[in-house]
Design an enzyme around this catalytic site. Structure first.
Site, mmCIF file in Angstrom:
data_model
loop_
_atom_site.group_PDB
_atom_site.id
_atom_site.type_symbol
_atom_site.label_atom_id
_atom_site.label_comp_id
_atom_site.label_asym_id
_atom_site.label_seq_id
_atom_site.Cartn_x
_atom_site.Cartn_y
_atom_site.Cartn_z
ATOM 1 N N GLN A 104 -44.319 -49.373 -8.973
ATOM 2 C CA GLN A 104 -44.729 -48.097 -8.371
ATOM 3 C C GLN A 104 -44.667 -48.249 -6.850
ATOM 4 O OE1 GLN A 104 -48.909 -46.660 -8.556
ATOM 5 N NE2 GLN A 104 -48.014 -44.691 -9.155
ATOM 6 N N TYR A 179 -51.588 -39.637 -1.935
ATOM 7 C CA TYR A 179 -51.017 -40.681 -1.083
ATOM 8 C C TYR A 179 -49.920 -40.055 -0.206
ATOM 9 C CZ TYR A 179 -53.921 -43.585 -3.940
ATOM 10 O OH TYR A 179 -55.024 -44.108 -4.557
ATOM 11 N N ARG A 355 -55.440 -45.292 -19.835
ATOM 12 C CA ARG A 355 -56.690 -45.884 -20.321
ATOM 13 C C ARG A 355 -56.644 -46.361 -21.763
ATOM 14 N NH1 ARG A 355 -59.945 -40.855 -18.110
ATOM 15 N NH2 ARG A 355 -57.888 -40.030 -18.644
HETATM 16 C C1 LIG Z 1 -58.501 -47.768 -13.531
HETATM 17 C C2 LIG Z 1 -57.421 -46.804 -13.173
HETATM 18 C C3 LIG Z 1 -56.585 -47.083 -12.095
HETATM 19 C C4 LIG Z 1 -55.544 -46.196 -11.752
HETATM 20 N N1 LIG Z 1 -54.672 -46.543 -10.752
HETATM 21 C C5 LIG Z 1 -53.588 -45.772 -10.506
HETATM 22 C C6 LIG Z 1 -52.587 -46.190 -9.581
HETATM 23 O O1 LIG Z 1 -52.657 -47.262 -8.978
HETATM 24 N N2 LIG Z 1 -51.543 -45.364 -9.390
HETATM 25 C C7 LIG Z 1 -51.417 -44.164 -10.050
HETATM 26 O O2 LIG Z 1 -50.443 -43.460 -9.849
HETATM 27 N N3 LIG Z 1 -52.337 -43.756 -10.933
HETATM 28 C C8 LIG Z 1 -53.417 -44.524 -11.196
HETATM 29 N N4 LIG Z 1 -54.328 -44.138 -12.143
HETATM 30 C C9 LIG Z 1 -54.144 -42.862 -12.861
HETATM 31 C C10 LIG Z 1 -53.354 -43.072 -14.152
HETATM 32 O O3 LIG Z 1 -51.999 -43.373 -13.857
HETATM 33 C C11 LIG Z 1 -53.371 -41.821 -15.045
HETATM 34 O O4 LIG Z 1 -52.937 -40.725 -14.286
HETATM 35 C C12 LIG Z 1 -54.755 -41.502 -15.627
HETATM 36 O O5 LIG Z 1 -55.389 -42.680 -16.084
HETATM 37 C C13 LIG Z 1 -54.648 -40.507 -16.775
HETATM 38 O O6 LIG Z 1 -53.903 -41.040 -17.831
HETATM 39 P P1 LIG Z 1 -54.652 -41.533 -19.185
HETATM 40 O O7 LIG Z 1 -55.418 -40.351 -19.729
HETATM 41 O O8 LIG Z 1 -53.534 -41.955 -20.107
HETATM 42 O O9 LIG Z 1 -55.539 -42.647 -18.815
HETATM 43 C C14 LIG Z 1 -55.381 -44.991 -12.485
HETATM 44 C C15 LIG Z 1 -56.226 -44.726 -13.569
HETATM 45 C C16 LIG Z 1 -57.231 -45.616 -13.918
HETATM 46 C C17 LIG Z 1 -58.096 -45.299 -15.099
#
Ligand SMILES: Cc1cc2nc3c(=O)[nH]c(=O)nc-3n(C[C@H](O)[C@H](O)[C@H](O)COP(=O)(O)O)c2cc1C
Length: 402
Positions: A104, A179, A355
């Site tokens: 990324q 960002y 998650r």
């Molecule tokens: C602990 C954590 C860290 C995350 N770090 C990033 C990141 O570094 N870059 C990013 O684009 N999204 C980040 N996200 C967002 C996730 O990419 C995603 O959009 C979000 O978890 C929803 O997807 P899910 O329902 O499958 O978890 C993060 C999410 C979590 C839970």
């Protein structure tokens, strides 16, 4: 499962530019927190190897800062020669499990608490107060000149070139969540009056320059994904109408797939995550006492619980689906094989999971074996403050049950 299930389609191989994916699943970026002092090590490699061993086609290494000044805080990695051996070991581990690895490409813009290295202050589309750095000795942000933009686009290209040398197969250019490139795209953070501000086409000009620079660096065969917001989640932020245009411009600009998310980490983090607020954990892991005070005073407004529902970005993502032909990666609240079936029937090409894969790195395998699989992830979001702990991002529910 109904007889019209298309779940099986998600397990068929797919192709993105010159890369064959063994199925349609992507481990989306969840900042791993395994880069103390900015240095990736064996723990980061193990994290991604486990995901690949569990059947996911493409795993994404989160937040690869494209320069030292692209970091939001000190313990984040930025891409330079010194991190390549560790990242090569990471890529080799993923490949050994039959997976592919994406980096990324990220830049904080004017949202940073890391002391600038080569510049006086963090730079974004417009100057002003740097809310994230205000209490950490980095109170102001500046506006980029076209020369700053050209230099920064070259940093993205250089980071991609270096990561190719480490064996990375694909890149996700981060254009969401507040960002740098999202700061240009959002009308709430871009107040420029030149060719880079105003209409959505103007606000997309710099993100498209970055896309072109990275494409030139890696060539046509390497998949380039762009992660965008479907909406910023507040009045005055990016709307879904504008996000549709953004997707059309990226398609015309030659992107290979679009990952759709939403929210700004600075203002609407719960729009991004949904579920239970991680605020208590964030306060507990915050090392700066002033920041802790500020979070206690104002955090509740930013981090209020927001009900979780499976596939919470689906309606907005369908609007993009109706407007472009470029492959689309659905993201947001995928928690069961039934969700994946729904997305395949909707016509999405790829499925991103965050998650639920933290809970169970073998989730893809589990869904292949059991069409009724449902993730036990509770969306407590305690994985979010875990990012700042020495052991890094992990599922606390799973850990408590172990
Ligand atoms: C602990 C954590 C860290 C995350 N770090 C990033 C990141 O570094 N870059 C990013 O684009 N999204 C980040 N996200 C967002 C996730 O990419 C995603 O959009 C979000 O978890 C929803 O997807 P899910 O329902 O499958 O978890 C993060 C999410 C979590 C839970």
């Amino acid at each position: 499962m109904s007889s019209s299930s298309l779940l099986a389609k998600a397990f068929e191989p797919g192709r993105l530019a010159g890369l064959t994916l063994r199925n349609r699943f992507i481990k989306t970026a969840t900042f791993e927190g395994r880069t103390p002092g900015g240095q990736p090590g064996a723990e980061l490699a193990r994290f991604h190897r486990d995901v690949a061993a569990g059947g996911t086609a493409l795993t994404t290494v989160a937040y690869c800062g494209v320069s030292a000044d692209a970091r939001t805080f000190d313990d984040q990695m930025h891409i330079h020669e010194g991190v390549l051996p560790a990242l090569k070991a990471l890529a080799d581990g993923v490949h050994a499990e039959g997976g592919a690895v994406s980096g990324q490409l990220a830049h904080c813009g004017g949202f940073s608490r890391a002391k600038p290295v080569k510049q006086r202050r963090p730079l974004g589309p417009s100057g002003g107060i740097n809310e994230y750095g205000l209490l950490s000795g980095v109170p102001f942000k500046g506006a980029m000149t076209p020369a700053d933009m050209a230099r920064t686009a070259a940093d993205y290209a250089n980071a991609a070139r270096l990561l190719r040398r480490a064996g990375f197969d694909a890149f996700e250019i981060h254009m969401g969540h507040g960002y740098l490139l999202s700061q240009f795209i959002s009308p709430a953070t871009n107040r420029r009056r030149d060719d880079y501000g105003g209409s959505i086409d103007n606000r997309m000009r710099f993100p498209l320059q970055v896309l072109s620079a990275v494409r030139e660096a890696v060539g046509p065969g390497v998949p380039l994904l762009a992660k965008i917001n479907l909406a910023d989640g507040f009045d005055g932020g990016l709307t879904t109408d504008e996000a549709v245009r953004c997707a059309q411009l990226l398609e015309a600009g030659g992107v290979d797939a679009i990952v759709m998310s939403g929210g700004l980490v600075s203002r609407t983090p719960m729009y991004l995550f949904r579920g239970t607020s991680p605020l208590p954990g964030l306060i507990a892991t915050e090392k700066n006492p002033l920041m802790r005070l500020a979070m206690r005073a104002t955090g509740k407004a930013t981090f209020a619980d927001l009900p979780f529902e499976p596939l919470y970005f689906r309606e907005q993502a369908l609007r993009v689906r109706d407007a472009v032909r470029v492959p689309l990666a659905y993201l947001g609240g995928v928690t069961s094989a039934g969700d994946v079936d729904r997305l395949m029937r909707d016509g999405f090409d790829l499925v991103c999971i965050g998650r639920a894969l933290l809970y169970e790195p073998r989730m893809v395998e589990r869904m292949r074996d059991d069409p009724d699989y449902r993730s036990p992830c509770t969306h407590c979001n305690e994985c979010v403050p875990a990012m700042a702990e020495p052991r890094g991002t992990r599922c606390m529910v799973r850990e408590a049950a172990a």
